[in-house]
Structures are given as structure tokens and as C-alpha cells.
Design an enzyme around this catalytic site. Sequence first.
Site, PDB file in Angstrom:
ATOM      1  CG  ASN A   1       1.162   1.630   3.745  1.00 25.14           C
ATOM      2  OD1 ASN A   1       0.020   1.768   3.317  1.00 25.14           O
ATOM      3  ND2 ASN A   1       2.218   2.165   3.161  1.00 25.14           N
ATOM      4  N   GLY A   2       0.587  -2.056   6.279  1.00 24.38           N
ATOM      5  CA  GLY A   2       1.027  -3.063   7.247  1.00 24.38           C
ATOM      6  C   GLY A   2      -0.110  -3.986   7.629  1.00 24.38           C
TER       7      GLY A   2
ATOM      8  NE  ARG B   1       4.377   1.382  -2.204  1.00 25.47           N
ATOM      9  CZ  ARG B   1       5.224   1.094  -1.237  1.00 25.47           C
ATOM     10  NH1 ARG B   1       6.440   1.555  -1.275  1.00 25.47           N
ATOM     11  NH2 ARG B   1       4.850   0.350  -0.228  1.00 25.47           N
TER      12      ARG B   1
ATOM     13  CD1 TRP C   1      -0.699  -6.248  -1.415  1.00 22.45           C
ATOM     14  CD2 TRP C   1      -0.804  -5.865  -3.611  1.00 22.45           C
ATOM     15  NE1 TRP C   1      -0.313  -7.390  -2.058  1.00 22.45           N
ATOM     16  CE2 TRP C   1      -0.366  -7.190  -3.391  1.00 22.45           C
ATOM     17  CE3 TRP C   1      -0.946  -5.402  -4.919  1.00 22.45           C
ATOM     18  CZ2 TRP C   1      -0.060  -8.051  -4.444  1.00 22.45           C
ATOM     19  CZ3 TRP C   1      -0.637  -6.277  -5.951  1.00 22.45           C
ATOM     20  CH2 TRP C   1      -0.206  -7.579  -5.714  1.00 22.45           C
TER      21      TRP C   1
ATOM     22  CE  LYS D   1      14.517 -16.089  -9.715  1.00 21.34           C
ATOM     23  NZ  LYS D   1      13.203 -16.278  -9.204  1.00 21.34           N
TER      24      LYS D   1
ATOM     25  CG  HIS E   1      23.715 -41.711 -13.658  1.00 20.58           C
ATOM     26  ND1 HIS E   1      23.990 -43.065 -13.744  1.00 20.58           N
ATOM     27  CD2 HIS E   1      23.642 -41.424 -12.341  1.00 20.58           C
ATOM     28  CE1 HIS E   1      24.051 -43.573 -12.513  1.00 20.58           C
ATOM     29  NE2 HIS E   1      23.851 -42.587 -11.649  1.00 20.58           N
TER      30      HIS E   1
ATOM     31  CE  LYS F   1       6.233 -10.453 -10.476  1.00 21.40           C
ATOM     32  NZ  LYS F   1       7.347 -11.261  -9.965  1.00 21.40           N
TER      33      LYS F   1
ATOM     34  CD  GLU G   1      13.653 -19.797  -7.569  1.00 25.38           C
ATOM     35  OE1 GLU G   1      13.105 -20.545  -8.394  1.00 25.38           O
ATOM     36  OE2 GLU G   1      13.408 -18.576  -7.504  1.00 25.38           O
TER      37      GLU G   1
ATOM     38  CB  CYS H   1      -0.869   0.011   1.241  1.00 26.89           C
ATOM     39  SG  CYS H   1      -1.721  -1.541   1.505  1.00 26.89           S
TER      40      CYS H   1
ATOM     41  CD  GLU I   1      13.377 -15.353 -13.869  1.00 28.33           C
ATOM     42  OE1 GLU I   1      13.300 -15.600 -12.669  1.00 28.33           O
ATOM     43  OE2 GLU I   1      12.370 -15.149 -14.586  1.00 28.33           O
TER      44      GLU I   1
END
Length: 608
Positions: free
Chosen positions: A101-102, A27, A75, A485, A504, A603, A481, A2, A488
Site C-alpha cells: 500500500n502506498g 475501501r 486501487w 457541502k 444587488h 457518489k 464549496e 489498497c 448536500e
Amino acid sequence: MCGIVGYIGGDQAAPILLEGLEKLEYRGYDSAGVAVYDQGRVQIAKAKGRLQVLKEMIHGGDDIRGTLGIGHTRWATHGEPSDVNAHPQASVSGKFAVVHNGIIENYLSLKEYLMRKGVAFLSETDTEVVAQLLEYYYHGDILDAVVKVLSKVEGSYGLGIICEDDPDTLYAVRKDSPLVVGLGEGENFIASDVPAILKRTREICRLRDNEIAVIRRCGVTVYNTEKEVIPKTPEHISWDISAAEKGGYEHFMAKEIMEQPKAVRDTISPRIRGGRVVLDQITLTPEQIRAFQRIFIVACGSAYHVGVVAKYILEDLTRVPVEVDVASEFRYRRPIIDEKVLVLVISQSGETADTLAALREAKRCGARVLSIVNVVGSSIANESDDVLYTWAGPEIAVATTKAYSTQLAVVYLLAIYLADALGRLTPEQYADYLRELEALPEKIEKILENKKDIQYYASQNFNAKDIFFIGRNLDYAMSMEGSLKLKEISYIHSDAYAAGELKHGTISLVENGTLVVALATQDRLFDKMMSNVKEVKARGAQVLGVAVEDNRKIEGQVDFVFYIPRACDIMLPSLAVIPLQLFAYYVASMKGCDIDKPRNLAKSVTVE
Ligand code: M6R
């Protein structure tokens, strides 16, 4: 995440608030609103959707006249995106308006308390509780009421407050959520982020936790919760607006990496109460949990990698068999599922087309669907039987970091919750896991403090052609991962292998100078990993090891080590992923790549 902006001065507040909110749009948000003191009343205008909707509704601010006001972009966390849940939230008589916010962690018990006292609530938000409490504790002195409310609420908050009894004051408070006071000539401001006020002032004061700013046209006084005055030194902002949007970081990805301790804390702490994991949001009964014969996990990309970690953890703790599948495969393979299966769907955006289709397929087969989602009110959240939200805030960089970490945090909570319901944990184990979980944010912070070591290593290796990531069990899941990362955002070819699989076939790719990142965090597999390290080193590989700080046996076996703090085995992935994210980021940065928007990627992948 937010955004907050507030104004008191000689100009009309509403247009200034709208302009400030516009600067916070980057944001991400799902609704917006303003409250302005207008002829003895606090007038509120708010609307779901883009800021443009609000702007049109109040004709660019012309409809609400007044020189004191607060504004917000929301948000959603508690309650879906809607007009009613948008901020500002008002107290029952409309006397107080609040932007927040929070997360107020104990909002439910406070809400129940106020409802027993006859206070009626309109929204599903935790923020409304703050507005209602202010009115409840207000007996003529607003600062007293604010102090009282702060003694009642738990959690994180940046708050902007106005009251119709005081047309000359704006109040602001913070705890674990950023808030600055902007200082102007005959006017002052508040903002959650500097860009919101940068056009009007470059002089700011940063509020610290539990500080209360009392802001008038002619000056600002900051108090602690004892009502003692705290001297503040103004700071001059010399950044330009685009750097300010990124909080001074060069890229959103860097900012989001650094936000992880907070994001993980926000996701975990409200769900641990009185030494128990409390998952208010899910309706599964212990009987239903006991009836599941299998768990399926479906997701894409990094969310799938969280699923791979989750398989190890859920099987370890619950002893229920777990299958994990990429959503695009699952949806076409006629999976064998029925009502005895729990399907766990993981998605940051909640809109990924393949994941959504997999969810629908699972439901068609009669399975119960529990999703882990970041975007409140998204399609996946709406269509699931139960949702556990990750409270990471909006993620802007295409490469996920904080969403990944918070998904993992929810997996731990869920694993403990399910294992407990199945009677698989002793009270000691349960307490140990909670202790370990609560310690994660601080340990992540500690790793981030040492980011320069990874930056140095990246500076030596950013020209690599191929980079392999190897590990066993949970470290293999982390390798996947780390490799994704890196590729990409840096466009370097990279692959992840289960370390035992190298011989192998894959080992034929290793030659002089090939870079191998070896994850060796799991004690019981450490010696096996070192054998694999020897194999690649014997063929000329350069090895970066990631190990736990109290295990120095790795020294001399690899070319460079990055240590992470000790944690229980199942929680080490939350720590091991951080250096991998940093490595990818620094390599891409040194190569001059478009880090936040890598080529060919979006995204949110809403097409098949
Ligand atoms: O929004 P979702 O979590 O469903 O997205 C899934 C993947 O597209 C996403 O994790 C992708 O792999 C990231 N760009 C990786 O950083």
C-alpha cells in the site's frame, strides 16, 4: 486505497486471506490477489475485478495449499487495473512476493537501475520494484535484504513480504501507510486495517514508521532499520466491525476529512523532485503549452468548484485567459474551442456522464484534453490526451472532501508547471511556491487538530434555516464549496455569494439571526470583506469569520472566528476548505442526517 492481509499459522492461509480481503472491500479496489507458500514455491493467484473473480478462480482458496500467505486488494495508482498489475508482485525468479500500500516515489529511477542490471519487469507498478530489489539485494539473509531495500526506496509503504527460502516467516514493514500485526494462538496476522483480521483476533500491535516485523507462528519480533529489537505493547480492540471499517470514526466522511493531510502529501510529494515539479504523466511539450491561447475548465459539483479556484490561480500565474463551466452547460452551448485551447477536465470518479460528454465535445472540436482524475483507468482518464491522477485513494462518502483537496493540489502543481514553461516565474517565485505547496499537509493537520472549535460552533447553529457563504475572489470560490457541502449533507438551505454582489439583491434575505459565513483570508481584499460583514451585521446577521491566524483585525467584527495558518494567497483555499467541511459535517451530524449517503444523491453520477 489498497488493502493488505497476511497470515502465518496452522490453518490453510488462502481462505483466511480471502475472508480478510472481503472485510476490506468497502475501501474500494479494482483487482485482488493472494500469494501462498505451497510446497517449496510461492504460488500467486490474482485477477482484475471483484474479489469474487479471484475466489472462483482458486475455488475459495482450495487450489492453493499452504499455511503462510499474503493477500491484497489494489486501487490502481501506477499502471491501469489489470491482472498483471494486481498484487502480489513477484521478483524475477518468483522467490519473493510482495503486497504494497502506498507509493514508491523513486520507483522509476530504481526500475531503470535494475533494468540496466538485466532485471526484466512484467508490470507497470511501483511495487514490482520492491520485489525485484529484494531479490537483487538478497544474499541469504532476508532481514538484511529488507533493510537494504528500505534504504533505497522513497515514499510511503505498508509492505507484506514472503520468500520461498523461508516457509516459516512473514515480513511486514511500514512508512506513512498503516499496518498492524494481529496476535493469535499459534498464528499471527498482518493487516492494513483491523477489520481484515478482527474475526480471528482482537489483540494487535501497530507498527510505526520504519519498523520491520518478523512474524512467525509462535511469535513476533519487531526491529528498527539498525536491526535492533523494538519492544511493542499489544492493544486490545473493542470496536465492532462497522466502526473498525471506518477506522473508529462514526462516518466515512469524517475519516476522509482526517485523511486529507496524507492524501495531499501523496499527491504532491512524488511530483516534486530536485526542486522541480515533475509531471511524468503528461506529454505536453513547452512549445505546445506556449501555443495555447485559452484554457477551458469543465467539471460538475465540487470538481467544478475546484475549477473556479483553478481559474483564479491559472490566470494569476500563467496570464492565459481561463473559462470555467459546469459540464452540463458546456456540452450544449456550442463552446468556441479549437486546437489552440487546452481543456482541463476535473472528476473524482472519472465517470460523470456530463463531464465525459463535455470532454468528447472538446475533443470533437480539436482541443487538447488534460484531465485530473482520481479513479485510474476510468472513462475520463482513458479518453483524455493526458491525465494527472489525484492519489486520494477511494472516496466512499458521497460528499467529497479528500478528492477535492487533492484536485486542488494538482491544480497548484499544474499552474506552477505551466507558468514555468511560459517563463512567467522567477527562480525565487518558483522555489517559494514549491515550499508553500510542500508545507500544506502539515498546515491541514494543524487545522484538523482544532476541529473542536468548529464542532462547538456547529452545536450552536445546527438549527439554522438558511446559511449564506460570502467571499471575494478565491474566497468566493471557497464559499461555493462550503455552501454545497453544507446543503448536500445537512439539507439546510444555503447559498454562496460574491460578497460585493450582496447589495444587488441578496441582502434583502438577511434578517435577525441569519447565519452568514464570511471568508476573509485574502489580505488585499480584507477591508472590502469587512465592509460586507458590516452590511450583514447591520441587518442582524450572526457571522462566522474564517481568517488567517496572523490577522486579528477580524476580532470584534464577527461573532466567532476560525483561524487558519498563513500560506501564500493562492494556496489559502486548501486550508480554508477544511473548516467548511468540518462545519458541514458537524451540523449534519447534530441533525442526525445520513451523512455518508445523503438523500437523492449518488457518489458517481453516470446519467445525464
Ligand atoms: O466524480 P466527479 O468528481 O466527476 O463528481 C462530480 C460531482 O458529482 C461531485 O463533486 C459532487 O458534487 C459531490 N457529491 C460533492 O460533494
